[in-house]
Design a protein around this motif. Structure first.
Motif, PDB file in Angstrom:
ATOM      1  N   LEU A 463       3.424  -6.331  -1.508  1.00 29.83           N
ATOM      2  CA  LEU A 463       2.390  -7.060  -2.239  1.00 29.83           C
ATOM      3  C   LEU A 463       2.926  -7.527  -3.586  1.00 29.83           C
ATOM      4  O   LEU A 463       3.529  -6.748  -4.335  1.00 29.83           O
ATOM      5  N   ILE A 464       2.679  -8.804  -3.910  1.00 29.49           N
ATOM      6  CA  ILE A 464       3.000  -9.355  -5.224  1.00 29.49           C
ATOM      7  C   ILE A 464       1.703  -9.865  -5.845  1.00 29.49           C
ATOM      8  O   ILE A 464       0.938 -10.588  -5.200  1.00 29.49           O
ATOM      9  N   LEU A 465       1.463  -9.475  -7.091  1.00 29.27           N
ATOM     10  CA  LEU A 465       0.272  -9.895  -7.824  1.00 29.27           C
ATOM     11  C   LEU A 465       0.694 -10.733  -9.019  1.00 29.27           C
ATOM     12  O   LEU A 465       1.682 -10.420  -9.692  1.00 29.27           O
ATOM     13  N   HIS A 466      -0.066 -11.794  -9.311  1.00 27.98           N
ATOM     14  CA  HIS A 466       0.241 -12.673 -10.436  1.00 27.98           C
ATOM     15  C   HIS A 466      -0.962 -12.760 -11.372  1.00 27.98           C
ATOM     16  O   HIS A 466      -2.079 -13.050 -10.929  1.00 27.98           O
ATOM     17  N   ASP A 486      -4.060   1.585  -4.457  1.00 26.69           N
ATOM     18  CA  ASP A 486      -5.189   2.247  -3.802  1.00 26.69           C
ATOM     19  C   ASP A 486      -6.024   1.264  -2.990  1.00 26.69           C
ATOM     20  O   ASP A 486      -6.536   1.600  -1.917  1.00 26.69           O
ATOM     21  N   GLU A 487      -6.149   0.055  -3.507  1.00 30.58           N
ATOM     22  CA  GLU A 487      -7.029  -0.914  -2.843  1.00 30.58           C
ATOM     23  C   GLU A 487      -6.437  -1.401  -1.531  1.00 30.58           C
ATOM     24  O   GLU A 487      -7.156  -1.597  -0.552  1.00 30.58           O
ATOM     25  N   ILE A 488      -5.106  -1.574  -1.482  1.00 32.73           N
ATOM     26  CA  ILE A 488      -4.507  -2.125  -0.254  1.00 32.73           C
ATOM     27  C   ILE A 488      -3.832  -1.058   0.596  1.00 32.73           C
ATOM     28  O   ILE A 488      -3.513  -1.285   1.762  1.00 32.73           O
ATOM     29  N   GLY A 489      -3.583   0.134   0.021  1.00 26.11           N
ATOM     30  CA  GLY A 489      -2.955   1.193   0.804  1.00 26.11           C
ATOM     31  C   GLY A 489      -1.449   1.067   0.890  1.00 26.11           C
ATOM     32  O   GLY A 489      -0.868   1.183   1.971  1.00 26.11           O
ATOM     33  N   ASP A 551     -15.466  -4.432  10.585  1.00 29.32           N
ATOM     34  CA  ASP A 551     -14.650  -4.259   9.375  1.00 29.32           C
ATOM     35  C   ASP A 551     -14.757  -2.843   8.825  1.00 29.32           C
ATOM     36  O   ASP A 551     -13.761  -2.260   8.364  1.00 29.32           O
ATOM     37  N   GLU A 552     -15.965  -2.293   8.831  1.00 27.57           N
ATOM     38  CA  GLU A 552     -16.178  -0.963   8.239  1.00 27.57           C
ATOM     39  C   GLU A 552     -15.517   0.166   9.036  1.00 27.57           C
ATOM     40  O   GLU A 552     -15.416   1.303   8.555  1.00 27.57           O
ATOM     41  N   ASP A 553     -15.054  -0.144  10.221  1.00 29.58           N
ATOM     42  CA  ASP A 553     -14.377   0.873  11.039  1.00 29.58           C
ATOM     43  C   ASP A 553     -12.858   0.786  10.929  1.00 29.58           C
ATOM     44  O   ASP A 553     -12.136   1.468  11.659  1.00 29.58           O
ATOM     45  N   ILE A 554     -12.396  -0.056  10.017  1.00 28.89           N
ATOM     46  CA  ILE A 554     -10.945  -0.267   9.836  1.00 28.89           C
ATOM     47  C   ILE A 554     -10.560   0.129   8.417  1.00 28.89           C
ATOM     48  O   ILE A 554     -11.297  -0.125   7.461  1.00 28.89           O
ATOM     49  N   ILE A 555      -9.410   0.777   8.268  1.00 26.48           N
ATOM     50  CA  ILE A 555      -8.911   1.112   6.937  1.00 26.48           C
ATOM     51  C   ILE A 555      -7.507   0.537   6.746  1.00 26.48           C
ATOM     52  O   ILE A 555      -6.784   0.293   7.712  1.00 26.48           O
ATOM     53  N   PHE A 556      -7.168   0.329   5.487  1.00 24.37           N
ATOM     54  CA  PHE A 556      -5.819  -0.092   5.086  1.00 24.37           C
ATOM     55  C   PHE A 556      -5.163   1.120   4.437  1.00 24.37           C
ATOM     56  O   PHE A 556      -5.601   1.590   3.390  1.00 24.37           O
ATOM     57  N   LYS A 557      -4.124   1.612   5.072  1.00 25.93           N
ATOM     58  CA  LYS A 557      -3.529   2.869   4.608  1.00 25.93           C
ATOM     59  C   LYS A 557      -2.046   2.903   4.980  1.00 25.93           C
ATOM     60  O   LYS A 557      -1.663   2.455   6.062  1.00 25.93           O
ATOM     61  N   ASP A 558      -1.232   3.419   4.045  1.00 23.92           N
ATOM     62  CA  ASP A 558       0.203   3.614   4.294  1.00 23.92           C
ATOM     63  C   ASP A 558       0.889   2.331   4.774  1.00 23.92           C
ATOM     64  O   ASP A 558       1.724   2.348   5.686  1.00 23.92           O
ATOM     65  N   GLY A 559       0.494   1.204   4.173  1.00 33.17           N
ATOM     66  CA  GLY A 559       1.136  -0.060   4.508  1.00 33.17           C
ATOM     67  C   GLY A 559       0.779  -0.585   5.879  1.00 33.17           C
ATOM     68  O   GLY A 559       1.557  -1.334   6.480  1.00 33.17           O
TER      69      GLY A 559
END
Length: 745
Positions: A463-466, A486-489, A551-559
């Motif tokens: 991830l790159i943030l600007h 934390d937000e993207i995992g 959507d609520e049944d999916i998580i973003f974790k550990d890349g």
């Protein structure tokens, strides 16, 4: 590897190694080819006109390329502008080299440009100026009769006037059984960050510039340059990834930026202008102030009447104002109040916000007044504050989004050992030292500004943030990376926060303890948007396990994207990017305060400081031997960097109370100690045992992250706590800051 979750963890600064090894470059350190060096010449009179300039000797010096004065300055586009930058107060913005008029001592009146810095500096000393001097006024106290109400302008939105009076103050005060009154004065302070102000301007041709600037706002400097010189906004790029301290002095562009850009455009060369330490005393500062307070209470200790009148300093050409007198009514629910604030225009540079502007000066007076009231009531100063504690904001009647000040009082008092205090002044001793305990309350606004962030998921799954924000030494880069992790995992090492560049998406200047809440909220918003796009792409892959899954049944974790019910069923970001055969996924999002929701609430951070001092019986010398500050600032993203911020504020509180002042000779209109030898600041030997506590404050209203800034709140209560401790030790009320030992002899 740093383990998730990252928010709340004491992560060390990600850029720390660059800073301690010297590889981090600051504005005056960039290696630019064919560079010219500028040195500014400053006026030696306080008010009047330049009648003649002799530059012959300077021009004859080998290596001198150009000398700019009001007589030959290039024409610019700005002379009809009232505001040239986002932080300009009402009035007419100061224009360097505009004409022959002198408005203040040290005003920049010429720029020498040479092949090297030493030649430019020497040539500057050879220029001869003749002046016609005029009478001036620089003293606040002798000119109080000239006070006026601050002019209204754009700055009024962030610095509103005092609240209207309530009840009948005079009647309530005169009839009260217990009342106190006092006057408080504050000396001028200058910011003096370690890195001096510098601008390196790279001339790109065709009106295009790349500028390495010392600033607290890259976009603000970009706006300034474009507005002043009539350039296209997109043709001006300002970079400031590393800033060696700002404390408010970099909220407005300083005059070296104007000088460097002017010379670069005229000479079509790369130019660097750096101010020296003495020149750091020739622009904004914390203004001198005088405050008169009257507080009254009933016999039980309920505060019934509060009057706070303040007079501050401004320049002859702009009306700089502070929120000075309004704080007491945000804390204590007196029914009868009267608050007034005026300015005196002086022949000095316009003041600039300095860490906790208005708050630290106003709260010193308020909290010393509360301490004096407690002694009149024969009540413990802590108990007086608890007696007058309000869960709502008394000035508006609105509830706070959160307020854990009571927790701050109780936790800090216990850690400090406040219950061991003998209330009688002068009763506690340690050898030949008088020992005093003092405490005070702090309050500061919980600001949030609009911010926009661009997020990119790369083909490597990183991830790159600007964002255009700066990092003035607070750890911004680190906490923003933690929020995104934390937000993207993702792990911290898989995230890059690209900042300090005006080409990046919008950020306000870094000030008001607002950037973590502002840019942090925008990071949350943009990453949420990015996750939607990633998930949409992942669902479109042949045989995707996420088709038909809510959507609520999916998580973003550990890349990876995974099912909540079975995290083994996952697809890594890198695999998603490989399968969709796209180089990146992008999102851009703006975030800001929820004005409609927050209009029904008051927003503030709170603190409580407890201080012990020792006063030498014979010499009157004062030592702050230990101090505890408890802070309620919502969710703490990084306890390590936050603690550093509060410790730095506490040290500045010691400095304001005991050391720091710029001495003004009112006969000359000149600051006499414009150097770090005579402008006293604390050294290691002055700082002893300091401790920081963060109250457990949950705020689900202030913003999506539940965070408030901590950059200023640690300073606000310290000067009053120190002054109150000195009274407890000696029985002497010293209401003029800084307090020097001679006042106790």
């Amino acid at each position: 590897m740093t383990k998730l979750p990252s928010v709340g963890q004491p992560v060390s600064r990600l850029e720390g190694r660059q800073k301690v090894t010297g590889s981090a470059k600051y504005a005056g350190e960039y290696n630019v080819p064919n560079l010219l060096y500028g040195y500014v010449v400053n006026s030696t009179i306080t008010k009047g006109k330049i009648t003649a300039i002799d530059t012959a000797a300077a021009k004859a010096l080998k290596g001198v390329e150009a000398i700019f004065t009001h007589q030959n300055r290039p024409s610019t586009a700005w002379f009809d502008m009232q505001y040239a930058d986002m932080d300009a107060p009402p009035g007419t913005v100061f224009k360097p080299l505009h004409d022959n008029k002198i408005k203040f001592n040290g005003q920049p009146i010429a720029l020498v440009v040479a092949e090297d810095f030493e030649t430019a500096r020497y040539a500057a000393s050879l220029i001869k100026f003749e002046y016609e001097e005029e009478a001036f006024i620089t003293g606040l106290i002798p000119n109080l009769d000239k006070a006026h109400e601050p002019k209204k302008g754009l700055a009024t939105m962030l610095k509103p006037p005092p609240p209207p009076p309530t009840g009948d103050f005079e009647k309530a005060y005169n009839s009260a059984p217990v009342k106190v009154a006092a006057q408080y004065t504050h000396a001028t302070e200058h910011h003096n960050p370690l890195e001096m102000y510098a601008s390196t301007v790279v001339y790109e041709g065709k009106g295009k510039l790349t500028i390495y600037d010392k600033t607290q706002g890259t976009i603000n400097s970009q706006l300034f340059v474009a507005n002043v010189f009539g350039l296209h906004f997109k043709d001006v790029r300002v970079l400031s990834p590393f800033v060696g301290g700002g404390f408010g002095s970099g909220l407005r562009p300083q005059y070296q930026l104007f000088m460097a850009v002017m010379a670069s455009l005229e000479l079509k060369r790369n130019v660097r202008v750096t101010l020296d330490r003495a020149q750091m005393f020739t622009f904004g500062h914390r203004p001198q102030t005088i405050q008169n307070l009257k507080f009254a209470a009933d016999a039980e200790g309920n505060v019934t009447a509060m009057n706070h009148t303040g007079v501050g300093e401004t320049s002859s050409y702009e009306d700089y104002a502070e929120i000075l007198v309004s704080w007491s009514h945000m804390l204590y629910p007196a029914k009868n109040t009267l608050f007034e604030y005026d300015l005196v225009s002086l022949d000095l540079p316009t003041p600039i916000d300095m860490r906790a502007p208005g708050g630290v000066s106003g709260m010193h007076a308020i909290e010393c007044m509360m301490d004096e009231l407690a002694y009149e009531l024969k009540m413990d100063p802590l108990q007086l504050r608890l007696k007058n504690y309000s869960e709502t904001d008394p000035s508006t009647g609105k509830p706070f989004t959160s307020k854990a000040l009571k927790q701050c009082y109780l936790e800090a008092a216990e850690k400090f050992g406040w219950n061991e205090r003998n209330p009688e002044p002068g009763s506690m001793q340690r050898g030949n030292k008088l020992v005093g305990y003092g405490m005070a309350t702090g309050i500061w606004d919980a600001y949030q500004f609009p911010a926009r962030v661009k997020a990119i998921l790369t083909k490597e799954g990183k991830l790159i943030l600007h964002n255009a924000t700066t990092d003035i030494g607070t750890g911004t880069m680190t906490v923003m990376t933690q929020i995104a992790a934390d937000e993207i995992g993702l792990q911290l090492e898989d995230i890059t926060f690209d900042y300090g560049d005006s080409k990046k998406p919008f950020s306000m200047f870094q000030g008001g303890s607002a950037i973590t809440a502002s840019t942090g909220a925008a990071i949350v918003a943009v990453v949420k948007e990015l996750k939607k796009k990633i998930l949409k792409k992942a669902r479109g892959i042949d045989g995707s396990p996420f088709k038909g899954i809510k959507d609520e049944d999916i998580i973003f974790k550990d890349g990876a994207i995974a099912l909540k019910s079975d995290t083994n069923l996952a697809l890594s970001f890198k695999d998603v990017m490989a399968l969709i055969k796209e180089p990146e996924i992008k999102a851009k999002k703006m975030a800001g305060p929820d004005i409609l929701k927050l209009k029904n609430y008051s927003k503030a951070t709170h603190s409580a400081s407890f201080v012990e001092v020792e006063v030498d019986k014979e010499l009157g010398t004062i030592t702050v031997t230990r101090a505890v500050t408890a802070v309620a600032a919502g969710r703490i993203i990084n306890p390590k960097t936050a603690r550093s911020q509060v410790l730095g504020s506490m040290i500045w509180g010691i400095s304001k109370a005991l050391h720091e002042e710029t001495i003004l000779d009112e006969n000359l209109g000149k600051y006499m100690n414009a150097n770090l030898g005579e402008y006293h600041i604390p050294v290691h030997a002055d700082i002893h045992e300091l401790d920081v506590i963060f109250a457990d404050e949950k705020d689900e209203l202030i913003n999506e992250l539940g965070i408030k800034g901590v950059g200023e709140i640690g300073l606000v209560a310290m000067p009053a706590a120190i002054a109150n401790a000195i009274y407890h030790a000696t029985g002497k009320r010293i209401n003029t800051l800084p307090i020097h030992f001679d006042k106790l002899l």
